[in-house]
Design an enzyme around this catalytic site. Structure first.
Site, mmCIF file in Angstrom:
data_model
loop_
_atom_site.group_PDB
_atom_site.id
_atom_site.type_symbol
_atom_site.label_atom_id
_atom_site.label_comp_id
_atom_site.label_asym_id
_atom_site.label_seq_id
_atom_site.Cartn_x
_atom_site.Cartn_y
_atom_site.Cartn_z
ATOM 1 N N HIS A 32 57.458 -46.205 -5.003
ATOM 2 C CA HIS A 32 57.274 -47.769 -4.634
ATOM 3 C C HIS A 32 55.958 -47.843 -3.688
ATOM 4 O O HIS A 32 55.763 -48.881 -3.296
ATOM 5 C CB HIS A 32 58.665 -48.101 -3.727
ATOM 6 C CG HIS A 32 58.901 -49.205 -4.114
ATOM 7 N ND1 HIS A 32 57.993 -50.556 -4.216
ATOM 8 C CD2 HIS A 32 60.245 -49.786 -4.180
ATOM 9 C CE1 HIS A 32 58.698 -51.599 -4.455
ATOM 10 N NE2 HIS A 32 60.036 -51.305 -4.503
ATOM 11 N N ASP B 249 54.692 -52.512 -6.773
ATOM 12 C CA ASP B 249 55.900 -53.015 -6.438
ATOM 13 C C ASP B 249 56.566 -53.153 -7.737
ATOM 14 O O ASP B 249 56.262 -52.686 -8.770
ATOM 15 C CB ASP B 249 55.683 -54.286 -5.795
ATOM 16 C CG ASP B 249 54.829 -55.520 -6.657
ATOM 17 O OD1 ASP B 249 54.716 -55.050 -7.773
ATOM 18 O OD2 ASP B 249 54.175 -56.113 -6.243
#
Length: 225
Positions: A196, A200
Site C-alpha cells: 500500500h 492505492d
C-alpha cells in the site's frame, strides 16, 4: 527437524515481507470461458501447447505497462518509490525443495511464445535444482498459479522487495449470468496482494480488472501485444 539452507532462506524472506510490507489484498472473479476457447483455437492454429500460466503472464506484462507502480519497489531508507524499467517476472513454483520463485528477466520484450518457453525453462530448472546464478534474483513482480494446488484464492505474502503478487485460482465450472440468463461458465478467481506504500487501491483495482478483462475477452488485449 532442522531446516535446510533453502528453507531457512525462504523463512527469512517470508518473515521480512510480513514485517516490512503493509500489504492489502483485492480480488475478483473472472469468466475464463473466453480464455479457454482462445487457448484451444491458438493450439489448433499453431500445433503448439500454451499453458494458462503463460497466457495470463502475457496479460500481466501488458497490465504492468499500464500500471507501472505495481512493477516497483519501496526504498524505506530514502522514502522513495523505485520504478523498474524492466519487467522481471517471477513465477512461484512448488518443488521437492519447497517453494521457489524463479525469475524471467526482460519479460516486457518477449512474445507470448518466448515468454511461455522462458517460464517452462525456469520451472524445469526449479524442479531440477539447477539454476543459473541470476535465476532467483532481480524479480519485480510475481505470478502465482495456486489453482494448480486445488484452491480458489489466497492472501499471498509479497516477495520482498517487490510491490505486488497476482494469484490465479483454479478453473471451475459455475453458474454465471450471461445476458440476463444463467449459463455454465468456466470461472477463476484472481487475487492481487500489493504494497500500500507504492499505490492505492484504485490503481491496484485497475490493474486487476484489466487482467480480468483480458481473461474474459482475450481479443481485447491484441493491441497491447
Amino acid at each position: 527437524m532442522p531446516l535446510d539452507r533453502t528453507a531457512r532462506a525462504a523463512a527469512a524472506q517470508f518473515s521480512r515481507s510480513r514485517r516490512e510490507i503493509p500489504e492489502a489484498t483485492v480480488w475478483v472473479d473472472a469468466d475464463a470461458t473466453g480464455l479457454v476457447e482462445a487457448r484451444r483455437e491458438l493450439e489448433r492454429a499453431t500445433g503448439e501447447r500454451f499453458g494458462i500460466t503463460a497466457l495470463v503472464a502475457r496479460f500481466v506484462v501488458a497490465g504492468l505497462r499500464r500500471h507501472p507502480s505495481l512493477n516497483a519497489s519501496f526504498d524505506a531508507e530514502r522514502s522513495e518509490l523505485v520504478l523498474h524499467g524492466a519487467i522481471n517476472l517471477g513465477a512461484a513454483t512448488q518443488t521437492a525443495r519447497g517453494l521457489m520463485v524463479p525469475v524471467v528477466h526482460g519479460a516486457e520484450a518477449m512474445s507470448l511464445r518466448a515468454l511461455r518457453d522462458a517460464l517452462a525453462e525456469r520451472a524445469a530448472q526449479a524442479k531440477a535444482g539447477a539454476f543459473p546464478p541470476a535465476a532467483l534474483t532481480g524479480g519485480t513482480f510475481t505470478l502465482n498459479n495456486y489453482g494448480a494446488l486445488g484452491v480458489d484464492g489466497s492472501a499471498a505474502i509479497i516477495n520482498h522487495p517487490e510491490a505486488a503478487m497476482l494469484g490465479i485460482g483454479r478453473f471451475v465450472e459455475r453458474a454465471w449470468v450471461v445476458d440476463g440468463a444463467l449459463a455454465v461458465r468456466t470461472v477463476t478467481e484472481l487475487t492481487l496482494s500489493f504494497d500500500h506504500r507504492v499505490c492505492d487501491g484504485a490503481d491496484a483495482a485497475a490493474f486487476l480488472t484489466f487482467v480480468a478483462s483480458c481473461i474474459e475477452r482475450p481479443v481485447s488485449v491484441l493491441a497491447e501485444l
